[in-house]
Design a protein around this motif. Structure first.
Motif, short mmCIF file in Angstrom:
data_model
loop_
_atom_site.label_atom_id
_atom_site.label_comp_id
_atom_site.label_asym_id
_atom_site.label_seq_id
_atom_site.Cartn_x
_atom_site.Cartn_y
_atom_site.Cartn_z
N PRO A 49 15.55 22.85 -1.87
CA PRO A 49 14.81 21.59 -1.87
C PRO A 49 13.92 21.50 -0.64
O PRO A 49 14.14 22.21 0.34
CB PRO A 49 15.90 20.52 -1.85
N SER A 50 12.93 20.62 -0.69
CA SER A 50 12.05 20.48 0.46
C SER A 50 12.82 19.96 1.68
O SER A 50 12.45 20.24 2.80
CB SER A 50 10.87 19.57 0.13
N ASP A 89 20.78 16.59 -2.23
CA ASP A 89 19.73 17.58 -2.46
C ASP A 89 20.07 18.35 -3.74
O ASP A 89 21.24 18.47 -4.11
CB ASP A 89 19.50 18.50 -1.25
N VAL A 93 14.60 20.48 -10.37
CA VAL A 93 14.03 19.18 -10.70
C VAL A 93 14.80 18.57 -11.88
O VAL A 93 15.05 17.36 -11.91
CB VAL A 93 12.52 19.31 -11.04
N GLN A 96 17.95 17.05 -10.66
CA GLN A 96 17.66 15.80 -9.96
C GLN A 96 17.44 14.67 -10.95
O GLN A 96 17.99 13.59 -10.80
CB GLN A 96 16.43 15.97 -9.07
N GLY A 113 12.43 12.37 -3.34
CA GLY A 113 11.44 13.36 -2.93
C GLY A 113 11.55 14.62 -3.77
O GLY A 113 12.13 14.61 -4.86
N ASP A 114 11.02 15.71 -3.25
CA ASP A 114 11.03 17.00 -3.94
C ASP A 114 12.44 17.59 -3.92
O ASP A 114 12.84 18.22 -2.96
CB ASP A 114 10.04 17.95 -3.26
N ARG A 115 13.20 17.33 -4.96
CA ARG A 115 14.58 17.76 -5.14
C ARG A 115 15.53 17.21 -4.09
O ARG A 115 16.48 17.87 -3.68
CB ARG A 115 14.67 19.29 -5.25
N GLY A 135 7.97 10.77 -0.48
CA GLY A 135 8.72 10.47 -1.69
C GLY A 135 8.28 9.16 -2.32
O GLY A 135 7.27 8.56 -1.92
#
Length: 159
Positions: A49-50, A89, A93, A96, A113-115, A135
């Motif tokens: 994840p980011s 986290d 996707v 999530q 947010g991103d993952r 996010g």
């Protein structure tokens, strides 16, 4: 065409047989080969994840305590003077989205947010975190088949 395909195969085999260190930087020739072959993305491939739960905790000023590790996510909690946090986290996707869909029954406000996702005290507080972490703020409504009685209702209903 056959010659080009043979050359590419030979380069791939030679590249796999090399004993490069795991942290070594790729050389220009390897980068050119990779660009020529092209990426082979997999829609379900798991990647980092980011932001991890530890990075999220650090960003809000606390230390993550892992609560659960599943096949496709990690969930942690942490606490500081401002709030109690739930931090998650995800590897994918899809994982999530499934987690957030499941969270619908519990309700709450999530910064997504991103993952990764986190939850804390209020929508306004989550908006302030969004300015810092990025996010989007998502509000999830809780549902139930019947409302739970308040303590006053329960007392008057008792025989």
């Amino acid at each position: 065409m056959r010659l080009a395909l043979s050359a590419v195969c030979a380069l791939l085999i030679a590249g796999c047989a090399g004993d490069a260190e795991p942290d070594a930087e790729p050389d220009a020739e390897a980068a050119a080969e990779s660009a020529a072959i092209g990426p082979s993305p997999s829609p379900s491939a798991a990647t980092a994840p980011s932001m991890t739960v530890q990075q999220l905790a650090s960003a809000v000023g606390c230390t993550a305590e892992i609560q659960s590790k599943a096949a496709d996510y990690r969930q942690a909690t942490c606490k500081n003077e401002q709030a109690d946090y739930v931090l998650v986290d995800f590897d994918t996707v899809e994982g999530q989205r499934a987690w957030l869909d499941y969270a619908e029954m519990y309700g709450g406000i999530y910064l997504v947010g991103d993952r990764w996702a986190l939850s804390a005290k209020s929508k306004e507080y989550m908006e302030s975190l969004r300015a810092k972490l990025g996010g989007t703020v998502e509000e999830r409504g809780a549902f139930s088949s019947s409302p739970s009685p308040t303590s006053a209702q329960a007392e008057t209903a008792a025989p």
